[in-house]
Every structure is written in C-alpha cells, then in structure tokens.
Design a protein around this motif. Structure first.
Motif, PDB file in Angstrom:
ATOM      1  N   THR A   1      15.450  17.562 -39.774  1.00 25.10           N
ATOM      2  CA  THR A   1      15.414  16.170 -39.253  1.00 25.10           C
ATOM      3  C   THR A   1      15.617  16.082 -37.514  1.00 25.10           C
ATOM      4  O   THR A   1      16.312  17.116 -37.289  1.00 25.10           O
ATOM      5  CB  THR A   1      16.194  15.226 -39.892  1.00 25.10           C
ATOM      6  OG1 THR A   1      17.529  15.418 -39.773  1.00 25.10           O
ATOM      7  CG2 THR A   1      15.821  15.093 -41.369  1.00 25.10           C
ATOM      8  N   PRO A   2      15.413  15.001 -36.910  1.00 27.42           N
ATOM      9  CA  PRO A   2      15.713  15.155 -35.367  1.00 27.42           C
ATOM     10  C   PRO A   2      17.332  15.215 -35.542  1.00 27.42           C
ATOM     11  O   PRO A   2      17.977  15.693 -34.339  1.00 27.42           O
ATOM     12  CB  PRO A   2      15.200  13.588 -34.843  1.00 27.42           C
ATOM     13  CG  PRO A   2      13.995  13.552 -35.893  1.00 27.42           C
ATOM     14  CD  PRO A   2      14.251  14.032 -37.134  1.00 27.42           C
ATOM     15  N   ASP A   3      18.083  14.331 -36.389  1.00 27.00           N
ATOM     16  CA  ASP A   3      19.535  14.448 -36.458  1.00 27.00           C
ATOM     17  C   ASP A   3      20.218  15.855 -36.620  1.00 27.00           C
ATOM     18  O   ASP A   3      21.193  16.438 -36.101  1.00 27.00           O
ATOM     19  CB  ASP A   3      20.086  13.503 -37.564  1.00 27.00           C
ATOM     20  CG  ASP A   3      20.085  12.203 -37.095  1.00 27.00           C
ATOM     21  OD1 ASP A   3      19.655  11.680 -35.852  1.00 27.00           O
ATOM     22  OD2 ASP A   3      20.257  11.089 -38.152  1.00 27.00           O
ATOM     23  N   GLU A   4      19.520  16.642 -37.509  1.00 27.45           N
ATOM     24  CA  GLU A   4      19.853  18.000 -37.828  1.00 27.45           C
ATOM     25  C   GLU A   4      19.604  18.685 -36.701  1.00 27.45           C
ATOM     26  O   GLU A   4      20.353  19.741 -36.231  1.00 27.45           O
ATOM     27  CB  GLU A   4      19.023  18.557 -39.029  1.00 27.45           C
ATOM     28  CG  GLU A   4      19.629  18.042 -40.441  1.00 27.45           C
ATOM     29  CD  GLU A   4      18.681  18.278 -41.612  1.00 27.45           C
ATOM     30  OE1 GLU A   4      19.353  18.110 -42.339  1.00 27.45           O
ATOM     31  OE2 GLU A   4      17.702  18.416 -41.416  1.00 27.45           O
ATOM     32  N   ILE A   5      18.504  18.729 -35.860  1.00 25.65           N
ATOM     33  CA  ILE A   5      18.266  19.407 -34.669  1.00 25.65           C
ATOM     34  C   ILE A   5      19.291  19.006 -33.568  1.00 25.65           C
ATOM     35  O   ILE A   5      19.823  19.950 -33.082  1.00 25.65           O
ATOM     36  CB  ILE A   5      16.810  19.219 -34.112  1.00 25.65           C
ATOM     37  CG1 ILE A   5      15.806  19.719 -35.227  1.00 25.65           C
ATOM     38  CG2 ILE A   5      16.770  19.828 -32.717  1.00 25.65           C
ATOM     39  CD1 ILE A   5      14.155  19.342 -34.996  1.00 25.65           C
ATOM     40  N   GLY A   6      19.730  17.666 -33.570  1.00 22.26           N
ATOM     41  CA  GLY A   6      20.673  17.694 -32.680  1.00 22.26           C
ATOM     42  C   GLY A   6      21.941  17.753 -33.032  1.00 22.26           C
ATOM     43  O   GLY A   6      22.888  18.441 -32.019  1.00 22.26           O
ATOM     44  N   ALA A   7      22.420  18.151 -34.313  1.00 21.34           N
ATOM     45  CA  ALA A   7      23.539  18.795 -34.747  1.00 21.34           C
ATOM     46  C   ALA A   7      23.751  20.290 -34.432  1.00 21.34           C
ATOM     47  O   ALA A   7      24.586  20.815 -33.798  1.00 21.34           O
ATOM     48  CB  ALA A   7      23.966  18.800 -36.134  1.00 21.34           C
ATOM     49  N   VAL A   8      22.526  20.737 -34.378  1.00 26.21           N
ATOM     50  CA  VAL A   8      22.357  22.395 -34.049  1.00 26.21           C
ATOM     51  C   VAL A   8      22.454  22.494 -32.551  1.00 26.21           C
ATOM     52  O   VAL A   8      23.290  23.519 -31.999  1.00 26.21           O
ATOM     53  CB  VAL A   8      20.984  23.019 -34.487  1.00 26.21           C
ATOM     54  CG1 VAL A   8      20.811  24.382 -33.752  1.00 26.21           C
ATOM     55  CG2 VAL A   8      20.850  22.890 -35.854  1.00 26.21           C
ATOM     56  N   LEU A   9      21.913  21.600 -31.637  1.00 28.27           N
ATOM     57  CA  LEU A   9      22.171  21.892 -30.327  1.00 28.27           C
ATOM     58  C   LEU A   9      23.525  21.533 -29.983  1.00 28.27           C
ATOM     59  O   LEU A   9      24.112  22.077 -29.131  1.00 28.27           O
ATOM     60  CB  LEU A   9      21.086  20.939 -29.611  1.00 28.27           C
ATOM     61  CG  LEU A   9      19.752  21.139 -29.821  1.00 28.27           C
ATOM     62  CD1 LEU A   9      18.586  20.082 -29.125  1.00 28.27           C
ATOM     63  CD2 LEU A   9      19.369  22.560 -29.604  1.00 28.27           C
ATOM     64  N   LEU A  10      24.121  20.439 -30.553  1.00 30.98           N
ATOM     65  CA  LEU A  10      25.787  20.155 -30.413  1.00 30.98           C
ATOM     66  C   LEU A  10      26.625  21.242 -30.659  1.00 30.98           C
ATOM     67  O   LEU A  10      27.538  21.691 -29.803  1.00 30.98           O
ATOM     68  CB  LEU A  10      26.081  18.902 -31.139  1.00 30.98           C
ATOM     69  CG  LEU A  10      27.449  18.314 -30.894  1.00 30.98           C
ATOM     70  CD1 LEU A  10      27.331  17.947 -29.232  1.00 30.98           C
ATOM     71  CD2 LEU A  10      27.791  17.144 -31.735  1.00 30.98           C
ATOM     72  N   GLN A  11      26.081  22.146 -31.576  1.00 31.11           N
ATOM     73  CA  GLN A  11      27.004  23.283 -31.930  1.00 31.11           C
ATOM     74  C   GLN A  11      26.768  24.309 -30.968  1.00 31.11           C
ATOM     75  O   GLN A  11      27.741  25.003 -30.519  1.00 31.11           O
ATOM     76  CB  GLN A  11      26.339  23.937 -33.083  1.00 31.11           C
ATOM     77  CG  GLN A  11      27.190  24.926 -33.799  1.00 31.11           C
ATOM     78  CD  GLN A  11      28.433  24.599 -34.695  1.00 31.11           C
ATOM     79  OE1 GLN A  11      28.512  23.419 -34.873  1.00 31.11           O
ATOM     80  NE2 GLN A  11      29.088  25.703 -35.383  1.00 31.11           N
ATOM     81  N   THR A  12      25.660  24.394 -30.212  1.00 25.65           N
ATOM     82  CA  THR A  12      25.459  25.424 -29.176  1.00 25.65           C
ATOM     83  C   THR A  12      26.290  25.048 -28.051  1.00 25.65           C
ATOM     84  O   THR A  12      26.584  25.684 -26.956  1.00 25.65           O
ATOM     85  CB  THR A  12      23.934  25.367 -28.895  1.00 25.65           C
ATOM     86  OG1 THR A  12      23.463  24.256 -28.129  1.00 25.65           O
ATOM     87  CG2 THR A  12      22.981  25.812 -29.806  1.00 25.65           C
TER      88      THR A  12
END
Length: 381
Positions: free
Chosen positions: A336-347
C-alpha cells in the motif's frame, strides 16, 4: 583450517548463471569435455570429480557413505566458489546427487537435469558385492569391461576408461555403498525445481524405464530419450545432450521474462525490449535469467518482501529513476502507499535524510500518477 573441496574445473564468465556438472561413477569431469566449452558460452560451468576419481582426494569419502554425503561435498564446493543457487546436471551417480539436492536442498537449485540415472539403482546387494570385490581386487576387472557397460558396441572414450582404471578402489567402493543405500522414489513428487530427464535407449545400467519413473512422479518434468545412446550419453551423443540441456536451461530465461512482466508490467518490459540492441542483448538476457529467472523466483522471500528490500537498496544508492519503476512494482506486488512510505521512512534512518527526501519526492510523483490513472479509468465512458 580450510576444508579440502572436490577437484573441479570452472569455465565461462564469472558473472554468468552457474551450472554444476556431476560425473558418473568411475569417470572424471572429462565426461563433460564435449559439452562444457559450449555450455560455458552462456553459463559459469563448474564440473567436479567424485572422491578418489580424477583429481579429487580419496579421503573425502569413507566406507558406508551416502549420496547425501556426496551432495554435501557438492554444496561445500559451491560455497567455496561463492555460488548460492545453481543449475545442476549429473550423470548416473552424479544424477542421483542432483535428485538428493532437489529433495533436501531445493533452495540451492534453479533447475535440475538427471541424465542416464535413477531414483534407485536396482537394490543394495549388487552394489555391496561390487564394493567388496573392488576392495579385494581393485578396479582393473571393472575397467576392462567398461565399454560394454558405458557405450554401444564399437564406441569408446579411452580417457574415461583410463580414469576408471586409475580411480582409488576404496573411494570407488564407498561410492558403491552410496548407490546401495540410495532410494528416493517416495520423495519424487515433492521435487519442485524445473526437471529434465535424459535417457539413453541402449543404456543397460539405467534403462529408460528408470527415467520414465522419475518423469511420471516429478511435477511437470520433461523426458527426452536418445536413440543410439548408452549409459554415458554426454560422451557418446554430445550434440543431442547439448540440445536437450540448452532447451531446458533456456526455460529459466522464459520464466524470468514472465516474472519480469508480472512485477514491472507489460508496458515497461515492452519499452525495454524495443530499445534492445545487439550491444545490449546479452545484458537483457542476463537480467532475465539471473535477476528475474533465479532471484525473483526464489520462494524463500515473497514478492512483497523483495519489493521492500529493492526500494531500500535503490534509495541507498541514489538510483531514483529505478526507484520510480520499483515503486510501481511494489504496488503491483501488493504494498500500500502507507507501507511504501514506511519503507522510505526507514531509509531516512539508515540511508540518510537527503536520500529519503529525494525518495519521497519520487514516490509521491509515482503514486500521484497512479491515482490519476485510476480516476481516469473510473470516469464514465
């Protein structure tokens, strides 16, 4: 202390997909002399010797050995060469090693070819008797009638007969012990790697019925029977075996292209294919075989997990054009967009805020485009 590994010969580009070739009992890796140079054009070919055969130390095997022990030596060889997953082809005992790997270590195989071999070798007693006689008398009596067991009348390969005569009797007998104990018939239905079976129609050691038995049990296996071939088909009919192997190995590229389209979408792959030139053709083939045909098809990780790893790696190296492509792929793989955002936040924590800032900008643009396309699709026609 470094563990001694099987004697081997490596050919072909180090960056190519690895292909391990296993020998028959009594032979060396010279069994593959007619095929290895051709196969090494597209693969990193590694052919190996059984313990006590060719250049491999006899001490690598002990009395009472199993095919699993030999498979362990093959895995140790692959590990020593930095090879994780590989295609495998083996003849007779070498084919039995491949079957063991497919049953017990499927995560290491991308494909399997079993040539003039079997899931069982006619019962334990004949092999135990052969082992006992070899320990008493050596190998000359067996080498003297090798041609009758290995080839059709009038054909021979002196190098292979010499290898048979020169093998270490104790190591040869231990390999007989392994064949005596080998029987995987009740495990064949669980083999999930793409499997090719090649039978020699004049093979007295492992007649075609043995290969048909495997083909009938292994899901979606392919069986090829070679007229005029006896037990050592790669030496006697190299062109026919080469054709069968090439067709089989090319399926990896076909599977890779299918996965590539599923993950990246037809439009992207079609554009990439249309831009392909003679100069870039081998690279495109490499991507389809290795990245998509082997890595992305490995069932150890889900496609969702692979997408998350890929997004992180692309941010870490600043590959934002590739990132845009894989944001789309991540959506196709169920993120989901939220999951993609969480991955990028981790980066942002591990790759740096500037990198994550650029990544968020790239992803936001892609997601907005996707949303706009969805809205247009929803408009009344």
């Amino acid at each position: 202390m470094t563990r001694e590994v099987l004697n081997h010969r490596a050919e072909g580009p180090a960056s190519a997909s690895p292909l391990l070739l296993g020998p028959s009992l009594g032979t060396s890796y010279a069994l593959w002399d007619a095929l290895a140079p051709e196969l090494s054009v597209t693969h990193r070919v590694v052919r190996w010797d059984l313990p006590g055969h060719g250049g491999s130390a006899a001490g690598l095997i002990r009395p009472g050995a199993t095919v699993g022990d030999l498979a362990g030596l093959v895995l140790a060889l692959a590990d020593s060469l930095g090879i994780d997953r590989f295609a495998y082809a083996g003849v007779s005992l070498g084919g039995a090693v491949g079957l063991h790997l497919a049953v017990h270590h499927p995560e290491r195989l991308s494909s399997l070819a079993v040539i003039c071999s079997s899931a069982h070798f006619g019962g334990a007693q004949p092999w135990r008797e052969r082992a006992e006689r070899v320990r008493r008398e050596g190998l000359r009596w067996l080498a003297d009638n090798a041609d009758a067991r290995w080839f059709t009348p009038g054909f021979t390969v002196p190098r292979l007969v010499d290898d048979h005569r020169d093998a270490d009797p104790e190591a040869y007998a231990a390999c007989c012990d392994a064949l005596a104990a080998f029987d995987l018939r009740d495990r064949l239905a669980g083999i999930a790697v793409p499997t090719l079976l090649v039978a020699g129609r004049q093979d007295p050691a492992t007649p075609p019925a043995h290969l048909r038995e495997i083909a009938d049990a292994v899901p979606e296996a392919t069986l090829v029977e070679l007229p005029g071939a006896s037990h050592l088909a790669p030496a006697q009919c190299p062109d026919a075996v080469l054709t069968a192997l090439r067709t089989h190995l090319d399926k990896t590229a076909g599977r890779g292209m299918a996965v590539r389209r599923e993950v990246l979408g037809d439009a992207h792959v079609d554009r990439a294919q249309s831009r392909q030139t003679r100069f870039t053709a081998r690279f495109q083939d490499f991507i389809s075989r290795y990245a998509w045909g082997e890595i992305w098809t490995d069932p150890t990780l889900s496609r969702r997990e692979r997408s998350m790893i890929t997004l992180t790696a692309l941010v870490a190296h600043g590959h934002y054009e590739e990132l845009a492509m894989h944001v789309r792929a991540a959506r196709r793989n169920g993120l989901t967009p939220d999951e993609i955002g969480a991955v990028l936040l981790q980066t942002a924590v591990y790759c740096g805020v500037p990198a994550a800032n650029s990544a968020f900008a790239t992803a936001q643009r892609v997601l907005a485009q996707e949303e706009g396309e969805a809205e247009r699709e929803a408009e009344p026609k």
